[in-house]
Design a protein around this motif. Sequence first.
Motif, PDB file in Angstrom:
ATOM      1  N   ALA A   1       0.806  -1.222   0.000  1.00 30.78           N
ATOM      2  CA  ALA A   1       0.000   0.000   0.000  1.00 30.78           C
ATOM      3  C   ALA A   1       0.838   1.271   0.000  1.00 30.78           C
ATOM      4  O   ALA A   1       0.284   2.377   0.030  1.00 30.78           O
TER       5      ALA A   1
ATOM      6  N   ASP B   1       0.002   3.660  -2.829  1.00 26.13           N
ATOM      7  CA  ASP B   1      -1.303   4.292  -2.632  1.00 26.13           C
ATOM      8  C   ASP B   1      -1.218   5.435  -1.629  1.00 26.13           C
ATOM      9  O   ASP B   1      -1.922   6.436  -1.760  1.00 26.13           O
ATOM     10  N   THR B   2      -0.357   5.266  -0.621  1.00 27.90           N
ATOM     11  CA  THR B   2      -0.206   6.291   0.411  1.00 27.90           C
ATOM     12  C   THR B   2       0.414   7.564  -0.167  1.00 27.90           C
ATOM     13  O   THR B   2       0.082   8.674   0.257  1.00 27.90           O
TER      14      THR B   2
ATOM     15  N   ASP C   1      -2.486   9.158  -2.574  1.00 27.94           N
ATOM     16  CA  ASP C   1      -3.590   9.883  -1.938  1.00 27.94           C
ATOM     17  C   ASP C   1      -3.127  11.077  -1.107  1.00 27.94           C
ATOM     18  O   ASP C   1      -3.932  11.755  -0.466  1.00 27.94           O
TER      19      ASP C   1
ATOM     20  N   ALA D   1       1.780   2.071  -8.809  1.00 25.84           N
ATOM     21  CA  ALA D   1       1.644   3.431  -8.281  1.00 25.84           C
ATOM     22  C   ALA D   1       1.551   4.455  -9.401  1.00 25.84           C
ATOM     23  O   ALA D   1       0.748   5.403  -9.343  1.00 25.84           O
TER      24      ALA D   1
ATOM     25  N   THR E   1      -1.834   5.009 -11.210  1.00 22.01           N
ATOM     26  CA  THR E   1      -2.902   5.789 -10.559  1.00 22.01           C
ATOM     27  C   THR E   1      -3.009   7.180 -11.162  1.00 22.01           C
ATOM     28  O   THR E   1      -4.037   7.842 -11.025  1.00 22.01           O
TER      29      THR E   1
END
Length: 325
Positions: free
Chosen positions: A183, A186-187, A190, A206, A209
């Motif tokens: 993750a 994703d961290t 976001d 990553a 995204t």
Amino acid sequence: MFIRRIRAVLAPATTVALALALTACGSDSGKPETGADGLTELTVAVSPGAATSTPMYLAVENGVFEDLGLRLDLKVLEDGSVAIPNTLNGQTQFSMSGFGAAAQAIEKGLGIKMIGAANVIPTDPESKYQAVIVNKAAGIKNMKDVRTWAADSTEVDPAQAHAVDSLGGNYTALKRVAVPFPAIGDTVADGTVDAALVNEPWLSVALKTGKTEILTYVTGELAVPGSPGAVFIGSDKFMTANPDVTEKFIRGVRTAYDYAADHMDEVARFVPSTKLNDQVPPVVALGEYQRGPLDAAKVQRLLDIFERYGAIKGSVPADKMIHGS
């Protein structure tokens, strides 16, 4: 995700503390069993990471170890913190381990040595295997702009610290946020953190995204090219008592990873057969494999970085950490 990573393998302090506790009663140097067919039976612990361990499964399938008179029972390390104690107490004769955990254990006199490596930090200066990624909306132009950092542990990671500081940042000043490894991208995406160092296959995920971008690929002087990632270890007592078996195993490991380095497409296709993952990964996600024996000079460079960031004391040189050096 086709590769899983064991956090405990990358948390050396935890691993060594457990090893000290679990090996207080001594270690095992018993002679391994021999099957009815005359093959010496060994239990070998491997990483759950498909990229790291698939060459071992492929070598077993191709009869590499049987040709050396060995039968391997490969056991997956779901908890990397037991790699060292299980090797010391004889539950496994040989095991994969994180480099940092192995170096700390050797420095503390726990009675193990490194005998080889599975993968290495990429040597190709054009490698796109790992990179520092940043949140695209954060307006980050260089490492000095980074304030928050994601990793799978808040413990100091010497390799990451070296990259950050070499880029002009200040690793010790970063607010480090612990995130489960898959993750981390994703961290960053976001906006929870500014940046992270991510390798394939998570790097591609990553970037897809659309919310992250590459600040720089981590190669050359930002890393320690050719130095080991996951290493193989054995206990001093077992290897002293069983020198022939040890040398045959080392020979098999070298054959396995030399072959893998020359047949990356075949390794990728074999991943589902290992049951470590059911997907065929892109070849770039395999990284780079060790060729031949451990290079003490490259190991020493990595040890120097670990010492600089306080992960080890630096009291044991590389040639004393490697079996047979």
